[in-house]
Design a protein around this motif. Structure first.
Motif, mmCIF file in Angstrom:
data_model
loop_
_atom_site.group_PDB
_atom_site.id
_atom_site.type_symbol
_atom_site.label_atom_id
_atom_site.label_comp_id
_atom_site.label_asym_id
_atom_site.label_seq_id
_atom_site.Cartn_x
_atom_site.Cartn_y
_atom_site.Cartn_z
ATOM 1 N N VAL A 18 -11.335 84.227 -16.706
ATOM 2 C CA VAL A 18 -12.654 83.693 -17.049
ATOM 3 C C VAL A 18 -12.512 82.354 -17.770
ATOM 4 C CG1 VAL A 18 -14.665 84.055 -18.523
ATOM 5 C CG2 VAL A 18 -13.822 85.921 -17.091
ATOM 6 N N HIS A 19 -11.557 82.269 -18.692
ATOM 7 C CA HIS A 19 -11.325 81.015 -19.424
ATOM 8 C C HIS A 19 -10.942 79.889 -18.465
ATOM 9 C CE1 HIS A 19 -9.935 78.531 -22.882
ATOM 10 N NE2 HIS A 19 -9.087 78.059 -21.977
ATOM 11 N N GLY A 22 -13.592 78.450 -16.137
ATOM 12 C CA GLY A 22 -14.480 77.454 -16.729
ATOM 13 C C GLY A 22 -13.952 76.051 -16.503
ATOM 14 N N TYR A 25 -14.128 75.257 -12.624
ATOM 15 C CA TYR A 25 -15.455 74.981 -12.076
ATOM 16 C C TYR A 25 -15.930 73.578 -12.444
ATOM 17 C CZ TYR A 25 -20.492 75.093 -11.404
ATOM 18 O OH TYR A 25 -21.773 74.789 -11.023
ATOM 19 N N ASN A 179 -16.802 79.651 -21.518
ATOM 20 C CA ASN A 179 -16.776 80.848 -20.671
ATOM 21 C C ASN A 179 -16.354 82.081 -21.449
ATOM 22 O OD1 ASN A 179 -17.698 79.691 -18.320
ATOM 23 N ND2 ASN A 179 -15.979 80.382 -17.084
#
Length: 423
Positions: A18-19, A22, A25, A179
């Motif tokens: 998830v980190h 971020g 993206y 994130n």
């Protein structure tokens, strides 16, 4: 042990993915070429290329990274033997740095010069033609095959991180911690919905136990404690603290009933042993469990903020009370904690994800070179100066940060091993 390992990999993997997503993206959004999205460090175990990016899983599950063009280039240099592959227009579309048997569809050369950022060419001597240097045009999307087999795409100057606008670079650097905060909010909100309630931090009375001072005083579920002995009470924890300090001492409680009526009750906390040989006061009430929809939605925000506040206090204590490595924990501490989390089941895993995600977000925002916070600090300095710091100076600053983090990680890891496994 197997269950603990699986929980550790699951929790740590989710947080890292998830980190890094971020960063990934917002880099893509800014037009920055993302060459690799890696989970873990060290030798690669698995890789898959899709679009411009190679996705890898590496041996050491202690983090991850997004490899953006402009930060770390492939190990191509003059004097290196490489194999060139061409497209139908006779332009180089792949440069293989692996020292393997030559492919019949490639040309082996010894590199003498190259520019894969602006002029897009590579020069070299063909094997067996030692005196003649040949020059070849390279496509903008040519691939580099690294020595370990990882396939990366070359990055013309306009696709590199430094070519993006300042605001886009700042967003890319901040996106990882952001994130993590979003993940924590989702995790704690999900936990609230699964449980069906949220433990309230307000000075509200939950379940009242039978045959206790609170039951004898007709205190009811949902009552709000306004004050005790004229001391205003703002939270349930404050009420517990005040009551705990006065065992067997009559106290005046000002209570707001659910119908809005204000009543006063004289209640004498009973004396109980806290398990450490100390006598503390208790009146026999539990935390109020809020089952409203709004409380479940907002719990992600309130719980995340509470953890952030606690971390800030701990970090602040380093400045006021001195640095203590005992207040820090690394992968070993996370692994050791994973054993208890595994026993707690789904609730424990979700809560652990939220807690660690907030921690990772805050720690990455510290203004230490090589961390996201350090990069953001350099972005701010650039905005103030209206010109970027030279790549040489930024490289030195980053190298110092990496060295500091490496020493800190080793110290924290050794301290965790002593704490959890040697004591």
């Amino acid at each position: 042990m197997v269950k603990t390992i699986l929980v550790f990999l699951l929790v740590f993997g989710i947080i890292v993915i998830v980190h890094e997503f971020g960063h990934f993206y917002f880099a893509k959004r800014a037009g920055i070429l993302v060459r690799e999205f890696s989970i873990g460090f060290g030798p690669k175990l698995f890789y898959h290329r899709k679009g411009e990016t190679t996705y890898t899983v590496r041996l050491l599950p202690v983090g991850g990274y997004v490899r953006m063009a402009g930060y770390e280039e492939a190990d191509l240099r003059a004097g290196m033997p490489v194999s060139l592959f061409f497209n139908e227009e006779n332009k180089v579309e792949k440069i293989d740095l692996q020292n393997k048997l030559q492919n019949v569809n490639s040309i082996p050369i010894e590199v003498t010069n190259f520019d894969l950022e602006e002029k897009l060419f590579i020069e070299g001597r063909i094997e067996g033609q030692a005196d003649e240097v040949h020059s070849y045009s390279v496509t903008r999307t040519a691939l580099l095959v690294e020595k370990d087999g990882t396939i990366l795409q070359i990055a013309p100057k306009d696709r590199q991180f430094q070519s993006a606008s300042l605001i886009n670079r700042m967003l890319t650097n901040f996106a990882g911690p952001l994130n993590n905060f979003i993940l924590a909010i989702i995790a704690f909100s999900l936990l609230a919905f699964i449980q069906g309630y949220v433990p309230s931090s307000e000075a509200l009375i939950g379940e009242v136990q039978e045959d206790t001072p609170a039951a004898e005083a007709n205190v009811e579920n949902g009552d709000r404690i306004l004050s005790i002995d004229n001391t205003e009470i703002d939270s349930f924890n404050q009420m517990v603290t005040v009551v705990g300090q006065s065992p067997e001492t009559e106290m005046l409680f000002t209570i707001e009933k659910q119908n809005g009526m204000i009543v006063e009750k004289n209640i004498t906390p009973e004396s109980v042993d806290d398990g450490q040989g100390n006598q503390i006061g208790r009146i026999g009430v539990q935390t109020y469990l809020d089952r409203s929809l709004s409380s479940k939605i907002t719990y992600g925000f309130t719980q995340s903020w509470q953890i952030i506040s606690q971390i800030v206090v701990i970090l602040g204590s380093f400045l006021t009370g001195g640095f203590s490595i005992d207040k820090l924990g690394g992968p070993v501490a996370i692994f050791a904690t994973s054993q208890n989390v595994a026993q707690a089941g789904l609730f424990g895993i979700i809560s652990f994800i939220g807690y660690l995600s907030v921690n990772l977000g805050i720690m990455n925002l510290l203004p230490i070179p090589a961390l996201d916070g350090g990069k953001l600090l350099l972005n701010i300095v650039e905005g103030i100066r209206r010109k970027p710091i030279s790549e040489e100076k930024e490289g030195i600053i980053t190298l110092i940060g990496v060295g500091f983090l490496l020493v800190l990680m080793l110290a924290v890891t050794w301290n965790d091993i002593q704490t959890f496994f040697l004591n």
